[in-house]
Design a protein around this motif. Structure first.
Motif, PDB file in Angstrom:
ATOM      1  N   ASP A  15       0.822  -0.958  -0.194  1.00 19.96           N
ATOM      2  CA  ASP A  15       0.028  -0.120   0.115  1.00 19.96           C
ATOM      3  C   ASP A  15       0.760   1.069   0.076  1.00 19.96           C
ATOM      4  O   ASP A  15       0.424   2.241  -0.490  1.00 19.96           O
ATOM      5  CB  ASP A  15      -1.087  -0.044   1.016  1.00 19.96           C
ATOM      6  N   THR A  16       2.064   1.204   0.539  1.00 22.43           N
ATOM      7  CA  THR A  16       3.033   2.447   0.567  1.00 22.43           C
ATOM      8  C   THR A  16       4.047   2.296  -0.515  1.00 22.43           C
ATOM      9  O   THR A  16       4.863   3.304  -0.344  1.00 22.43           O
ATOM     10  CB  THR A  16       3.380   2.774   2.072  1.00 22.43           C
ATOM     11  N   LEU A  17       3.937   1.152  -1.214  1.00 28.65           N
ATOM     12  CA  LEU A  17       5.249   0.933  -1.961  1.00 28.65           C
ATOM     13  C   LEU A  17       5.297   1.850  -3.268  1.00 28.65           C
ATOM     14  O   LEU A  17       6.479   2.382  -3.386  1.00 28.65           O
ATOM     15  CB  LEU A  17       5.275  -0.533  -2.653  1.00 28.65           C
ATOM     16  N   ILE A  18       4.157   2.221  -3.704  1.00 22.87           N
ATOM     17  CA  ILE A  18       3.992   3.215  -4.835  1.00 22.87           C
ATOM     18  C   ILE A  18       4.678   4.563  -4.500  1.00 22.87           C
ATOM     19  O   ILE A  18       5.476   5.174  -5.141  1.00 22.87           O
ATOM     20  CB  ILE A  18       2.601   3.407  -5.488  1.00 22.87           C
ATOM     21  N   ALA A  19       4.004   4.843  -3.425  1.00 23.61           N
ATOM     22  CA  ALA A  19       4.501   6.410  -2.926  1.00 23.61           C
ATOM     23  C   ALA A  19       6.034   6.466  -2.530  1.00 23.61           C
ATOM     24  O   ALA A  19       6.440   7.724  -2.738  1.00 23.61           O
ATOM     25  CB  ALA A  19       3.666   6.999  -1.637  1.00 23.61           C
ATOM     26  N   SER A  20       6.744   5.395  -2.296  1.00 20.89           N
ATOM     27  CA  SER A  20       7.917   5.451  -1.750  1.00 20.89           C
ATOM     28  C   SER A  20       9.027   5.595  -2.962  1.00 20.89           C
ATOM     29  O   SER A  20      10.188   5.860  -2.751  1.00 20.89           O
ATOM     30  CB  SER A  20       8.313   4.384  -0.876  1.00 20.89           C
ATOM     31  N   LEU A  21       8.417   5.460  -4.124  1.00 20.01           N
ATOM     32  CA  LEU A  21       9.377   5.461  -5.450  1.00 20.01           C
ATOM     33  C   LEU A  21       9.639   6.814  -5.910  1.00 20.01           C
ATOM     34  O   LEU A  21       8.707   7.854  -5.729  1.00 20.01           O
ATOM     35  CB  LEU A  21       8.918   4.495  -6.526  1.00 20.01           C
ATOM     36  N   PRO A  22      10.630   7.213  -6.501  1.00 18.33           N
ATOM     37  CA  PRO A  22      10.863   8.545  -7.220  1.00 18.33           C
ATOM     38  C   PRO A  22      10.038   8.514  -8.515  1.00 18.33           C
ATOM     39  O   PRO A  22      10.088   7.646  -9.357  1.00 18.33           O
ATOM     40  CB  PRO A  22      12.250   8.472  -7.618  1.00 18.33           C
ATOM     41  N   ALA A  23       8.903   9.286  -8.579  1.00 19.08           N
ATOM     42  CA  ALA A  23       8.117   9.326  -9.487  1.00 19.08           C
ATOM     43  C   ALA A  23       8.174   9.292 -10.987  1.00 19.08           C
ATOM     44  O   ALA A  23       7.879   8.280 -11.750  1.00 19.08           O
ATOM     45  CB  ALA A  23       6.780  10.053  -9.081  1.00 19.08           C
ATOM     46  N   ALA A  24       9.162  10.378 -11.137  1.00 21.44           N
ATOM     47  CA  ALA A  24       9.364  10.556 -12.511  1.00 21.44           C
ATOM     48  C   ALA A  24      10.380   9.320 -12.948  1.00 21.44           C
ATOM     49  O   ALA A  24      10.337   9.177 -14.487  1.00 21.44           O
ATOM     50  CB  ALA A  24      10.316  11.743 -12.738  1.00 21.44           C
ATOM     51  N   GLU A  25      10.903   8.550 -12.165  1.00 23.67           N
ATOM     52  CA  GLU A  25      11.773   7.402 -12.848  1.00 23.67           C
ATOM     53  C   GLU A  25      10.931   6.168 -12.638  1.00 23.67           C
ATOM     54  O   GLU A  25      11.503   5.086 -12.901  1.00 23.67           O
ATOM     55  CB  GLU A  25      13.043   7.500 -12.275  1.00 23.67           C
ATOM     56  N   SER A  26       9.739   6.106 -12.501  1.00 22.33           N
ATOM     57  CA  SER A  26       8.788   4.971 -12.091  1.00 22.33           C
ATOM     58  C   SER A  26       7.790   4.656 -12.815  1.00 22.33           C
ATOM     59  O   SER A  26       7.276   5.531 -13.510  1.00 22.33           O
ATOM     60  CB  SER A  26       8.658   4.859 -10.719  1.00 22.33           C
ATOM     61  N   ALA A  27       7.177   3.627 -12.920  1.00 17.94           N
ATOM     62  CA  ALA A  27       5.871   3.113 -13.335  1.00 17.94           C
ATOM     63  C   ALA A  27       5.122   2.248 -12.541  1.00 17.94           C
ATOM     64  O   ALA A  27       5.570   1.318 -11.812  1.00 17.94           O
ATOM     65  CB  ALA A  27       6.199   2.548 -14.938  1.00 17.94           C
ATOM     66  N   VAL A  28       3.677   2.133 -12.881  1.00 15.46           N
ATOM     67  CA  VAL A  28       2.793   1.258 -12.484  1.00 15.46           C
ATOM     68  C   VAL A  28       1.967   0.686 -13.295  1.00 15.46           C
ATOM     69  O   VAL A  28       1.081   1.442 -14.111  1.00 15.46           O
ATOM     70  CB  VAL A  28       2.040   1.943 -11.019  1.00 15.46           C
ATOM     71  N   LEU A  29       1.766  -0.518 -13.236  1.00 13.23           N
ATOM     72  CA  LEU A  29       0.914  -1.287 -14.124  1.00 13.23           C
ATOM     73  C   LEU A  29      -0.196  -2.059 -13.155  1.00 13.23           C
ATOM     74  O   LEU A  29       0.319  -2.903 -12.382  1.00 13.23           O
ATOM     75  CB  LEU A  29       1.416  -2.237 -14.906  1.00 13.23           C
ATOM     76  N   LEU A  30      -1.356  -1.782 -13.332  1.00 19.19           N
ATOM     77  CA  LEU A  30      -2.561  -2.555 -12.523  1.00 19.19           C
ATOM     78  C   LEU A  30      -3.194  -3.685 -13.373  1.00 19.19           C
ATOM     79  O   LEU A  30      -3.988  -3.127 -14.102  1.00 19.19           O
ATOM     80  CB  LEU A  30      -3.438  -1.463 -12.002  1.00 19.19           C
ATOM     81  N   LEU A  31      -2.807  -4.898 -13.015  1.00 11.20           N
ATOM     82  CA  LEU A  31      -3.444  -5.838 -14.234  1.00 11.20           C
ATOM     83  C   LEU A  31      -4.452  -6.527 -13.062  1.00 11.20           C
ATOM     84  O   LEU A  31      -4.832  -6.261 -12.154  1.00 11.20           O
ATOM     85  CB  LEU A  31      -2.105  -6.877 -14.346  1.00 11.20           C
ATOM     86  N   SER A  32      -5.000  -7.763 -13.778  1.00  9.44           N
ATOM     87  CA  SER A  32      -5.987  -8.311 -13.323  1.00  9.44           C
ATOM     88  C   SER A  32      -5.909  -8.765 -11.751  1.00  9.44           C
ATOM     89  O   SER A  32      -4.911  -9.322 -11.596  1.00  9.44           O
ATOM     90  CB  SER A  32      -6.386  -9.794 -13.903  1.00  9.44           C
TER      91      SER A  32
END
Length: 425
Positions: free
Chosen positions: A348-365
């Protein structure tokens, strides 16, 4: 057979697991076009059966044989479902019925996983108040279900939570790995010299008489005095890379692939289409009932263009590598670099801990819709966020929530292309 009947090939060794899966397929209304031990057939046999779905009962005895079926398993038109043979063999009663309902929903492309009688038919409403749940189940006997649930309660996964035993002595002391700190090392009163503790020199011995050395030739270079100690400092990233045996570079940021039920097939398709020189590491967080992440690694490395590894505490994530995240490995981000440590995974906190400009998130099934807000925040700061298209997605709740907020959705293969283009270097 109806026009919507799915043609299924069942690859499993003879035994209880195969019998359970066969019964589930029959209950789901599937047409079994092939049922055999994968060690006993070749890829041509599977291809000639023209299955729309391949159901594989995974176990160590068949893993080496699966590579011969790559032509079918990698076909985008064929859905592949993996199940643990050990888990399939143990399912009984309510648990077996529940798994069969989920299998039927996946085969038939709907989300109805409720047991018979769990729904209310409102297609022909009648005057008056609707029936209450108590009225609907007035003659239902709950005792057999309670006894069955009690029998399987201790075999169900705990979701990553572990019980800590308290010492019988009554001591209130407990060990918390998150707050524990080592005891301070005993201090010394010796002065420091250039960052090193100065060690008292031993008492000098009686000097021995020495003769004068012969004069050096004029062409010989004059000797230079040295301290006898030379220090060379290496980058911590280089040392970590050498210790892990990884040839990839340590970079800031990462691509996060979140998935749940129905997710392994989507993750497989994304990894198959990623370029082998992707500049960022790829982290896969996929919730598994059995927790057999080592088997998931073996499944994914058969199709991935990138090396697939199981994340281990003490390692650093490298670019052009895929890391499967088990429940007992925590992700720490230090100056934008991914470090793996011991602890419970906090997705739940993993996304917010990343440097946003150098990161990506894919929400799959099967992704958690609660992750949509953090994914959109990352995209607003220059990152890349997208979800799996609801068409052909078993559990599109997160993707639909993302699309409703203006986010991008696409098929798994397209997501891989979009992700690679986000980091062209």
């Amino acid at each position: 057979m109806t026009g919507n009947t799915r043609r299924v090939a069942l690859l499993a060794r003879a035994g209880a697991a195969r019998e359970q899966l066969r019964a589930a397929l029959h209950e789901a209304g599937a047409e079994i076009v092939l049922e055999d031990d994968p060690n006993a057939i070749d890829g041509q046999t599977l291809g000639d059966a023209s299955p729309q779905v391949v159901l594989v009962a995974l176990e160590a005895a068949i893993e080496d044989s699966l590579s011969r079926f790559d032509a079918v398993l990698h076909d985008p038109a064929v859905a592949v479902i993996f199940d643990e043979a050990e888990l399939a063999a143990r399912r009984e009663g309510w648990e077996a019925k529940r798994w069969a309902r989920h299998l039927a929903a996946k085969l038939n492309g709907h989300a109805d996983v409720l047991p018979p009688g769990g729904e209310i038919d409102d297609t022909h409403p009648e005057p008056g108040l609707p029936r209450t749940p108590a009225q609907i189940h007035a003659h239902a006997d709950i005792e057999p279900h309670l006894q069955e649930a009690q029998g399987v309660a201790f075999e169900l996964p705990r979701g990553g939570l572990e019980l800590v035993e308290i010492e019988e002595s009554g001591s209130s002391q407990s060990f918390d790995p998150e707050t524990w700190k080592p005891t301070a090392a005993p201090s010394h009163d010796l002065p420091l010299q250039d960052g090193f503790e100065q060690v008292p020199a031993p008492a000098p011995a009686e000097p021995m008489p020495v003769s004068s050395p012969p004069p050096l030739p004029s062409s010989a270079p004059a000797p230079t005095k040295t301290s006898g100690l030379a220090l060379e400092l290496e980058s911590i990233h280089a040392v970590t890379a050498a210790s892990t045996g990884s040839t990839g570079s340590v970079v800031r940021g990462a691509a996060l692939l979140f998935a749940g039920i129905g997710g392994p097939d989507a993750v497989r398709k994304v990894l198959a289409d990623l370029p082998p020189d992707l500049s960022r590491p790829v982290l896969v967080q996929l919730r598994l009932d059995g927790g057999r992440y080592d088997n998931l690694v073996k499944q994914m490395e058969r199709v991935s263009t990138l090396p697939v590894l199981l994340a281990k505490a003490g390692e650093v994530a490298h670019g052009a590598h895929v890391y499967v995240l088990p429940n007992d490995v925590v992700v720490n981000v230090v100056e934008g670099v991914i470090h793996f440590g011991e602890g419970a995974l906090q997705s739940d906190t993993l996304i917010a801990s990343l440097p946003a400009a150098e990161s990506a998130v894919l929400l799959l099934s099967g992704s958690d819709p609660a992750q949509v807000e953090a994914a959109l925040a990352l995209a607003a700061q220059g990152g890349f966020a997208a979800g799996q298209s609801p068409q052909g997605c078993y559990d599109p709740a997160a993707a639909k929530a993302l699309a409703a907020r203006g986010g991008m959705v696409a098929a798994p293969g397209e997501l891989a292309t979009l992700l690679a283009s986000h980091w062209p270097e």
